[in-house]
Design a protein around this motif. Structure first.
Motif, PDB file in Angstrom:
ATOM      1  N   SER A  20      -1.075  26.801 -92.609  1.00  0.00           N
ATOM      2  CA  SER A  20      -1.679  26.637 -91.637  1.00  0.00           C
ATOM      3  C   SER A  20      -1.766  27.396 -90.079  1.00  0.00           C
ATOM      4  N   SER A  21      -0.303  27.526 -90.635  1.00  0.00           N
ATOM      5  CA  SER A  21       0.381  28.106 -89.515  1.00  0.00           C
ATOM      6  C   SER A  21      -0.181  29.159 -88.938  1.00  0.00           C
ATOM      7  N   PHE A  22      -0.719  30.216 -89.630  1.00  0.00           N
ATOM      8  CA  PHE A  22      -1.400  31.943 -89.511  1.00  0.00           C
ATOM      9  C   PHE A  22      -2.551  31.597 -89.922  1.00  0.00           C
ATOM     10  N   PRO A  23      -3.995  31.193 -90.013  1.00  0.00           N
ATOM     11  CA  PRO A  23      -5.176  31.225 -89.867  1.00  0.00           C
ATOM     12  C   PRO A  23      -5.364  32.697 -90.191  1.00  0.00           C
ATOM     13  N   PRO A  24      -5.684  33.491 -91.283  1.00  0.00           N
ATOM     14  CA  PRO A  24      -5.518  34.704 -91.707  1.00  0.00           C
ATOM     15  C   PRO A  24      -6.665  35.345 -90.981  1.00  0.00           C
ATOM     16  N   GLU A  25      -8.039  34.575 -90.633  1.00  0.00           N
ATOM     17  CA  GLU A  25      -9.380  34.781 -89.889  1.00  0.00           C
ATOM     18  C   GLU A  25      -9.473  34.862 -88.322  1.00  0.00           C
ATOM     19  N   ALA A  26      -8.567  33.781 -87.603  1.00  0.00           N
ATOM     20  CA  ALA A  26      -8.738  33.710 -86.786  1.00  0.00           C
ATOM     21  C   ALA A  26      -7.832  35.062 -85.762  1.00  0.00           C
ATOM     22  N   PRO A  27      -8.726  35.210 -84.979  1.00  0.00           N
ATOM     23  CA  PRO A  27      -8.652  36.106 -83.755  1.00  0.00           C
ATOM     24  C   PRO A  27      -6.953  36.530 -84.053  1.00  0.00           C
ATOM     25  N   ASP A  73      28.410  35.742 -95.446  1.00  0.00           N
ATOM     26  CA  ASP A  73      29.336  36.270 -96.405  1.00  0.00           C
ATOM     27  C   ASP A  73      28.030  37.783 -96.993  1.00  0.00           C
ATOM     28  N   LEU A  74      27.185  37.435 -97.036  1.00  0.00           N
ATOM     29  CA  LEU A  74      26.266  38.782 -97.727  1.00  0.00           C
ATOM     30  C   LEU A  74      25.990  40.252 -96.124  1.00  0.00           C
ATOM     31  N   GLY A  75      25.795  39.124 -95.100  1.00  0.00           N
ATOM     32  CA  GLY A  75      25.858  40.317 -94.373  1.00  0.00           C
ATOM     33  C   GLY A  75      24.282  40.365 -93.799  1.00  0.00           C
ATOM     34  N   LEU A  76      23.762  39.485 -94.249  1.00  0.00           N
ATOM     35  CA  LEU A  76      22.591  39.392 -93.810  1.00  0.00           C
ATOM     36  C   LEU A  76      22.369  37.939 -92.391  1.00  0.00           C
ATOM     37  N   PRO A  77      21.099  38.617 -91.785  1.00  0.00           N
ATOM     38  CA  PRO A  77      20.712  37.927 -90.406  1.00  0.00           C
ATOM     39  C   PRO A  77      20.049  37.355 -90.748  1.00  0.00           C
ATOM     40  N   ILE A  78      19.590  35.917 -90.868  1.00  0.00           N
ATOM     41  CA  ILE A  78      19.261  34.365 -90.993  1.00  0.00           C
ATOM     42  C   ILE A  78      18.111  35.180 -89.513  1.00  0.00           C
ATOM     43  N   GLY A  79      16.888  35.145 -90.030  1.00  0.00           N
ATOM     44  CA  GLY A  79      15.127  35.226 -89.437  1.00  0.00           C
ATOM     45  C   GLY A  79      14.875  34.337 -89.073  1.00  0.00           C
ATOM     46  N   VAL A  80      14.535  34.006 -88.325  1.00  0.00           N
ATOM     47  CA  VAL A  80      14.475  32.439 -87.828  1.00  0.00           C
ATOM     48  C   VAL A  80      12.488  32.993 -87.871  1.00  0.00           C
ATOM     49  N   HIS A  81      11.473  32.080 -88.227  1.00  0.00           N
ATOM     50  CA  HIS A  81      10.207  32.957 -87.271  1.00  0.00           C
ATOM     51  C   HIS A  81       9.153  31.822 -86.996  1.00  0.00           C
ATOM     52  N   ALA A  82       8.596  31.947 -86.376  1.00  0.00           N
ATOM     53  CA  ALA A  82       7.471  31.142 -86.593  1.00  0.00           C
ATOM     54  C   ALA A  82       6.972  30.762 -87.375  1.00  0.00           C
ATOM     55  N   GLY A  83       6.823  29.719 -87.529  1.00  0.00           N
ATOM     56  CA  GLY A  83       6.083  28.245 -88.946  1.00  0.00           C
ATOM     57  C   GLY A  83       6.744  27.510 -88.726  1.00  0.00           C
ATOM     58  N   SER A  84       5.916  26.369 -90.421  1.00  0.00           N
ATOM     59  CA  SER A  84       6.511  25.319 -90.358  1.00  0.00           C
ATOM     60  C   SER A  84       6.134  24.627 -91.354  1.00  0.00           C
ATOM     61  N   MET A  85       7.093  23.879 -91.688  1.00  0.00           N
ATOM     62  CA  MET A  85       7.242  23.002 -93.508  1.00  0.00           C
ATOM     63  C   MET A  85       5.938  21.995 -93.360  1.00  0.00           C
ATOM     64  N   TYR A  86       5.209  21.915 -92.447  1.00  0.00           N
ATOM     65  CA  TYR A  86       4.695  20.468 -92.006  1.00  0.00           C
ATOM     66  C   TYR A  86       5.065  19.201 -92.367  1.00  0.00           C
ATOM     67  N   ARG A  87       6.552  19.003 -92.422  1.00  0.00           N
ATOM     68  CA  ARG A  87       6.831  17.995 -92.145  1.00  0.00           C
ATOM     69  C   ARG A  87       6.825  16.636 -91.879  1.00  0.00           C
ATOM     70  N   HIS A  88       7.174  17.143 -89.772  1.00  0.00           N
ATOM     71  CA  HIS A  88       6.627  16.701 -88.615  1.00  0.00           C
ATOM     72  C   HIS A  88       5.364  17.158 -88.623  1.00  0.00           C
ATOM     73  N   PRO A  89       5.072  16.095 -87.351  1.00  0.00           N
ATOM     74  CA  PRO A  89       3.630  16.781 -86.622  1.00  0.00           C
ATOM     75  C   PRO A  89       4.673  18.246 -85.608  1.00  0.00           C
ATOM     76  N   ALA A 132      -4.804  26.684 -81.041  1.00  0.00           N
ATOM     77  CA  ALA A 132      -4.585  27.426 -80.310  1.00  0.00           C
ATOM     78  C   ALA A 132      -2.716  26.607 -80.288  1.00  0.00           C
ATOM     79  N   GLN A 133      -2.875  24.591 -80.303  1.00  0.00           N
ATOM     80  CA  GLN A 133      -1.857  24.001 -80.069  1.00  0.00           C
ATOM     81  C   GLN A 133      -0.752  23.801 -80.825  1.00  0.00           C
ATOM     82  N   ASP A 134      -1.269  24.338 -82.116  1.00  0.00           N
ATOM     83  CA  ASP A 134      -0.353  24.971 -82.944  1.00  0.00           C
ATOM     84  C   ASP A 134       0.764  26.048 -82.375  1.00  0.00           C
ATOM     85  N   TYR A 135      -0.301  27.626 -82.412  1.00  0.00           N
ATOM     86  CA  TYR A 135       0.580  28.174 -81.582  1.00  0.00           C
ATOM     87  C   TYR A 135       1.455  28.041 -80.460  1.00  0.00           C
ATOM     88  N   PHE A 136       0.370  27.272 -80.166  1.00  0.00           N
ATOM     89  CA  PHE A 136       1.986  26.602 -78.762  1.00  0.00           C
ATOM     90  C   PHE A 136       2.460  26.225 -78.951  1.00  0.00           C
TER      91      PHE A 136
END
Lengths: 370, 368
Positions: free
Chosen positions: B56-63, B191-207, B218-222
């Protein structure tokens, strides 16, 4: 800990300038002493046996224990006893007189507004309002009150607004930022309609118990996070009001965001404008760019003001917000009090300084210049 | 080298040889993953009629989630997505490398076991269907955030393929990202020399907001921007960067412009309440300057070069940003990969130098 000497040499030229303080917290000496006289026998008994239970797991302790007793300045306890902010004479002596406060907006906190028992909430809010008049505004002309409403019950909130609107004692309607529903939710619209009609701004103070974690990713660990995150909750509240169309529907409504910081506002408005451009179909009920509603309808209080290393930068941010939309607040008697002599330690022209510290508040709240 | 767009076309200059740190790739359909699942999970997917896990974080057809001139039909194949990416981004601008993030809804699942199986399938699908086909692509490892130990196992398995250059997490998880619950992931990443990429998006465990569930997309995006703020606070105050001093965290799709006032506030509160988190020994702004990077799109700012320039002044350090187009999300029009007004020092750093400094695996593969 050593205190950097220059902290004490920053006192600006405007230290003694007359100020409006848009966030002062009066506190009842005790519920029994100050609120029981305004409560029915039923609620006195209820408070004695069951207490006032909010959407959190402690009966009296806060879900994030504060950094200091009562979250207040350690020097703010009145010599006559009682909690900080409970004695008018001491508030005059410690704050109103030395800081040259010409006009102060009181915002009573405590849990009254977000209790699980809504009837109790309604009764306590009514009591708090009567107490503000009896113990404060009738005795001290510099202080005005905020009408505290039990916003989970819009109907009683509207009645409470009608009860006090038009009296000199009150200058705004007080709500808290953390609610079970986002602030733009239509369950709150009758409150906004009544406030707009009465010409009273909504003062939205950070805090409250909505029952939800303060972050979209769950409950944080620390009091410092709870405090920090008030800025993000204020952002969510404002975004909700704009995107749900509250300002479109109630063009006369004025919103004052209290104690959530102010530096984030430009980034918020820019972000909302960008998403609005791309969601015009979904947001057809919001015909104008969000930044326009914000520019017209929103004010922010300053405390706790952001403090960049280069203090000029906060002035540059306020430039983007508009010097006519920022209101000085001290948060007296809380620990993170902003001293008016230091709150804006940047070279700012006299007119802007005067607006920030005094003029904007007098204009917004309709206070005749003394 | 010649700019394939022609000479002097944009204020932001040439991107030849640059690194794009956030490009979106989409699993076209559940069936695309079937070959990468074991017999049990293949059977489960079919027998239970499991659908495509579009979040739900990225409806693919949303403009906003597909620029009109880059838009492909629903369920576009990998070949079509790749052609689109090459023509409109890689070839057109001459990027050396792009890091793909696959925001399939793996993390939204409540079953840890299902999440592990599908995360494995997605990673193997990325390697075979994308990385094998296009040498300029790199990717983030998709992990089941539902169970940090499972996430670590998946990181160790996939990291053997050095085309995977970071670990992908969502900004809104089960609990705040600084919590010790997640530390095994950070320890393994360091350890592995990998940065953590924290990306927009939610597991939707909470509002998605601290005041409940909103009504509009638009509010979810904001809400992603405040979420980044709260989660960065969590990582700093819980001591993630004290415990893992070599860890790099890259925040993707943040909006960027909130950062300076946010740090001014956080430094102030750290100063007032640092007795609560005594393991945080430096002002948060110092920690961020050393350990945290932000991708450049979306960049929440008005179309006013002087304001953009001022924002970069407030950001300060030229090390802070890494370029990302966020292709094919609609963040800009034409070839305006960055807003007008970015100072030249920042421009030079964020296109290539900062990404190479941030991603050890890119450094070893691209550095002269």
């Amino acid at each position: 800990m050593t205190i950097a000497r220059d902290m004490w040499t920053q006192v600006s030229v405007g230290a003694r300038q007359a100020v409006a303080d848009c966030d002062v917290h009066p506190t009842p000496r005790s519920v029994e002493a100050d609120l029981f006289p305004h409560l029915s026998q039923r609620w006195r008994a209820h408070l004695r046996t069951t207490g006032a239970i909010a959407r959190q797991g402690f009966l009296s302790e806060m879900q994030y224990p504060k950094g200091q007793p009562g979250a207040v300045r350690r020097d703010a306890f009145p010599p006559c006893g009682g909690p900080a902010g409970s004695d008018l004479d001491f508030m005059r002596a410690q704050h109103l007189d030395p800081n040259n406060v010409r006009f102060g907006v009181m915002i009573p906190l405590g849990n009254a507004q977000s209790l699980q028992n809504i009837d109790l909430s309604v009764a306590l809010c009514a009591a708090l309002n009567a107490w503000q008049v009896e113990s404060w505004t009738s005795k001290e002309p510099r202080l005005r009150g905020s009408i505290v409403v039990a916003y989970q019950d819009p109907q009683s909130s509207v009645a409470e607004i009608a009860r006090w609107a038009g009296r000199r004692d009150f200058v705004q309607v007080s709500m808290l930022s953390r609610l079970p529903n986002p602030l733009g939710h239509r369950s709150f619209w009758p409150i906004y309609a009544a406030a707009a009609e009465a010409g009273l701004p909504i003062g939205l103070h950070a805090f409250g118990y909505g029952g939800w974690p303060i972050t979209g990713g769950g409950w944080p660990s620390y009091y410092a996070e709870d405090m920090m995150n008030h800025a993000q909750t204020s952002q969510s509240a404002l975004a909700s009001m704009v995107l749900e169309g509250v300002f479109e529907r109630f063009p006369k409504l004025r919103l004052v965001l209290v104690e959530g910081g102010l530096g984030w506002l430009p980034a918020l408005a820019w972000r909302l404008d960008r998403i609005w451009e791309k969601c015009r179909d979904e947001l057809s009920h919001v015909p104008r760019p969000p930044s326009e509603y914000i520019r017209e309808s929103v004010w922010l209080t300053s405390q706790p003001i952001e403090e960049p290393e280069n203090r000029v930068q906060i002035a540059e941010v306020i430039e983007w917000i508009g010097w006519d939309r920022v209101l000085f607040a001290s948060d007296y008697p809380h620990w993170d009090f902003d001293d008016p002599g230091k709150a804006l330690a940047a070279p700012i022209d006299r007119a802007s300084r005067e607006r920030f510290f005094l003029r904007n508040a007098l204009d917004l709240y309709g206070i005749a210049d003394a | 080298m010649n700019d394939p767009r022609g000479p002097g076309k944009e204020m932001s200059g040439s991107f030849v040889g640059a690194v794009d740190c956030d490009v979106q790739i989409a699993v076209p359909h559940r069936d695309a993953l079937l070959p990468f699942l074991d017999a049990y999970w293949r059977d489960v997917s079919i027998q239970r009629g499991l659908q495509t896990l579009t979040t739900s974080s990225f409806p693919p057809e949303a403009p906003i989630n597909a620029r009109a001139d880059w838009r492909l039909p629903e369920q576009a194949s990998v070949e079509d997505q790749l052609d689109n990416l090459r023509a409109n981004l890689l070839d057109r601008h001459g990027f050396a490398v792009a890091i793909c993030n696959c925001l399939y809804g793996v993390q939204v699942l409540h079953s840890e076991d299902m999440a592990r199986a599908i995360a494995r399938a997605v990673n193997d699908w990325i390697a075979q269907e994308w990385l094998d086909r296009e040498p300029r692509l790199r990717a983030s490892i998709v992990v089941p955030m539902q169970n940090p130990q499972m996430a670590v196992d998946e990181m160790r398995r996939v990291a053997q393929d050095r085309r995977f250059v970071q670990v992908l997490m969502l900004v809104m998880g089960e609990m705040p990202l600084g919590k010790r619950y997640y530390w095994p992931i950070y320890e393994a990443a360091q350890d592995l020399g990998l940065p953590i990429g924290v990306h927009a998006g939610s597991m939707y465990r909470h509002p998605v907001t601290g005041t409940g569930w909103p009504s509009y997309y638009a509010q979810d995006y904001f809400a992603q921007a405040p979420a980044f703020q709260t989660q960065l606070t969590s990582m700093i105050l819980e001591g993630v960067f004290s415990a893992f001093p070599d860890l790099k965290v890259v925040l993707s799709e943040t909006g960027v412009s909130w950062l300076p006032p946010y740090l001014w506030r956080l430094d102030k509160y750290w100063h007032g309440l640092r007795m609560e988190t005594p393991w945080v020994k430096e002002p948060p702004s110092v920690i961020v300057a050393r350990s945290v990077r932000l991708t450049t799109q979306p960049f929440d700012a008005p179309r006013a070069p002087e304001v953009v320039a001022k924002l970069f002044e407030h950001l300060g350090s030229e090390d802070l940003l890494v370029f990302a187009s966020d292709f094919p999300h609609w963040r800009f029009d034409g070839d305006e990969l960055l807003p007008e007004g970015v100072p030249s020092g920042h421009l030079a750093a964020l296109k290539r130098g900062n990404p190479l400094a941030t991603y050890p695996r890119l450094r070893e593969q691209l550095a002269p």
